[in-house]
Design an enzyme around this catalytic site. Structure first.
Site, mmCIF file in Angstrom:
data_model
loop_
_atom_site.group_PDB
_atom_site.id
_atom_site.type_symbol
_atom_site.label_atom_id
_atom_site.label_comp_id
_atom_site.label_asym_id
_atom_site.label_seq_id
_atom_site.Cartn_x
_atom_site.Cartn_y
_atom_site.Cartn_z
ATOM 1 N N HIS A 86 1.192 3.992 1.939
ATOM 2 C CA HIS A 86 1.626 4.780 3.091
ATOM 3 C C HIS A 86 3.144 4.950 3.033
ATOM 4 O O HIS A 86 3.872 4.056 2.591
ATOM 5 C CB HIS A 86 1.221 4.105 4.399
ATOM 6 N N ASP B 222 -0.543 -4.011 5.659
ATOM 7 C CA ASP B 222 -1.214 -3.576 6.882
ATOM 8 C C ASP B 222 -2.709 -3.835 6.769
ATOM 9 O O ASP B 222 -3.334 -3.576 5.732
ATOM 10 C CB ASP B 222 -0.983 -2.089 7.111
ATOM 11 N N HIS C 18 -7.538 -1.545 5.464
ATOM 12 C CA HIS C 18 -6.562 -0.666 6.091
ATOM 13 C C HIS C 18 -6.877 0.829 5.890
ATOM 14 O O HIS C 18 -5.999 1.668 6.053
ATOM 15 C CB HIS C 18 -5.164 -0.972 5.556
ATOM 16 N N HIS D 239 5.922 -5.753 11.379
ATOM 17 C CA HIS D 239 5.310 -4.429 11.515
ATOM 18 C C HIS D 239 4.951 -4.153 12.979
ATOM 19 O O HIS D 239 3.804 -3.937 13.347
ATOM 20 C CB HIS D 239 4.056 -4.346 10.617
ATOM 21 N N ASP E 193 5.632 4.824 5.042
ATOM 22 C CA ASP E 193 6.579 3.881 5.646
ATOM 23 C C ASP E 193 6.746 2.611 4.816
ATOM 24 O O ASP E 193 7.549 1.739 5.176
ATOM 25 C CB ASP E 193 6.164 3.535 7.085
ATOM 26 N N HIS E 194 6.025 2.540 3.709
ATOM 27 C CA HIS E 194 6.146 1.378 2.818
ATOM 28 C C HIS E 194 6.689 1.742 1.440
ATOM 29 O O HIS E 194 7.015 0.839 0.662
ATOM 30 C CB HIS E 194 4.790 0.681 2.666
ATOM 31 N N HIS F 141 0.855 -1.191 0.000
ATOM 32 C CA HIS F 141 0.000 0.000 0.000
ATOM 33 C C HIS F 141 0.892 1.243 0.000
ATOM 34 O O HIS F 141 2.120 1.146 0.119
ATOM 35 C CB HIS F 141 -0.966 -0.006 1.187
#
Length: 313
Positions: A65, A211, A140, A269, A67-68, A63
């Site tokens: 976000h 997530d 998510h 995670h 942090d990914h 996804h």
């Protein structure tokens, strides 16, 4: 095959855990490596790992976000700066292509290799030479996907002892026998290659989830896999908070593993709120429900047990 964890934290990096990224290393397939997520500083984590940028052939993003994905532009540029010209496939949600192209354009980063973009949708399937990949939409808040990777059935082992008894020594002829061809021996005898090959064996199956809060979709996607990688942002007892922020607890991850009948569960995670002193407690909480549970840490790897004795290609 080996799973190598480059970043196992949630949301923001900490001194102990970088943000999300893991690699599937496949020495059985010419050392090919698939990367799953690419959070900030992933390429820096790779410097302390056995992973080579030139061997990364596919990048799966769960996804969008930060942090990914915030490590993607730098990693793509470094792959080119190191002289790699091999094509790269980038797979992930809609918008991923735009993010990469804008980042490279604004930074005037030129790549020496072509990128194939595949923007995924729920229930999409991909077919590779040696693998099939199923994709499901999780829960998510923004589109977040889980990937089920299935290695194709592997041919059985050659019965070398019987072949040697016939006077057939290891060599090019073994490949023809393995392919089930009719072979005429020097003495005029004809043998059927398939009579000297063991039964085919199932390939490795694993599920790597992005997530998500607890959802039956995770159970469907992970059904009967050898390894499930599932987020565990929160501890047991924090289910209400996990649901509110579209994440899972370690106990919910264990529940998915139990209900989907997986062989091994790897928790990933982990929130930076959970200090190293709590990590073993997180593991124990999950193991009380699903005993075959492991807790990932940065730089940790898991060797996926071999299910076949011969993977000659």
């Amino acid at each position: 095959m080996k799973l190598y964890f480059l970043g196992t934290g949630a949301g923001i990096p900490s001194r102990d855990r970088n943000v999300s990224s893991l690699a599937l290393m496949m020495p059985e397939y010419h050392g090919e490596t698939w990367l799953f997520d690419c959070g900030e500083a992933t390429q820096h984590q790779i410097l302390s790992s056995p992973i080579k940028l030139s061997k990364i052939s596919k990048i799966f993003i769960t996804h969008l976000h930060g942090d990914h994905i915030f490590g993607l532009p730098g990693l793509l540029g470094s792959r080119s700066f190191q002289g790699c010209e091999a094509p790269l496939t980038v797979i992930g949600p809609q918008g991923l292509r735009s993010f990469i192209e804008v980042s490279l354009e604004v930074s005037k980063t030129y790549l020496k290799y072509p990128i194939e973009f595949i923007e995924v949708e729920d229930r999409m399937s991909l077919t590779e030479e040696n693998f099939s990949i199923q994709i499901r939409l999780l829960e998510h808040g923004i589109p977040s996907y889980g990937y089920r990777i299935e290695e194709k059935e592997i041919s059985g082992s050659l019965d070398v002892k019987r072949l040697k008894a016939l006077g057939i020594q290891p060599g090019p002829l073994y490949q023809e026998i393995k392919q089930g061809k009719l072979i005429q021996l020097p003495n005029g005898q004809t043998i059927n290659g398939s009579d000297y090959v063991g039964p085919p064996k199932p390939g490795i199956r694993l599920a790597i989830l992005g997530d998500t809060k607890f959802t039956p979709v995770s159970i469907e996607l992970a059904a009967d896999v050898d390894v499930l990688v599932h987020e565990a942002t929160y501890r047991s007892g924090q289910e209400e908070r996990a649901t509110k922020y579209f994440h899972s607890t370690c106990l919910q991850a264990a529940q998915v593993a139990m209900e989907s009948h997986v062989q091994q569960l790897i928790l990933n995670h982990i929130s930076s709120r959970h200090l190293p002193g709590e990590w073993n407690q997180i593991l124990v909480e999950a193991q009380q429900l699903f005993s075959n549970t492991h807790l990932s840490t940065d730089g940790w790897s898991y060797e996926i047990p071999i299910k076949s004795g011969d993977n000659t290609k």
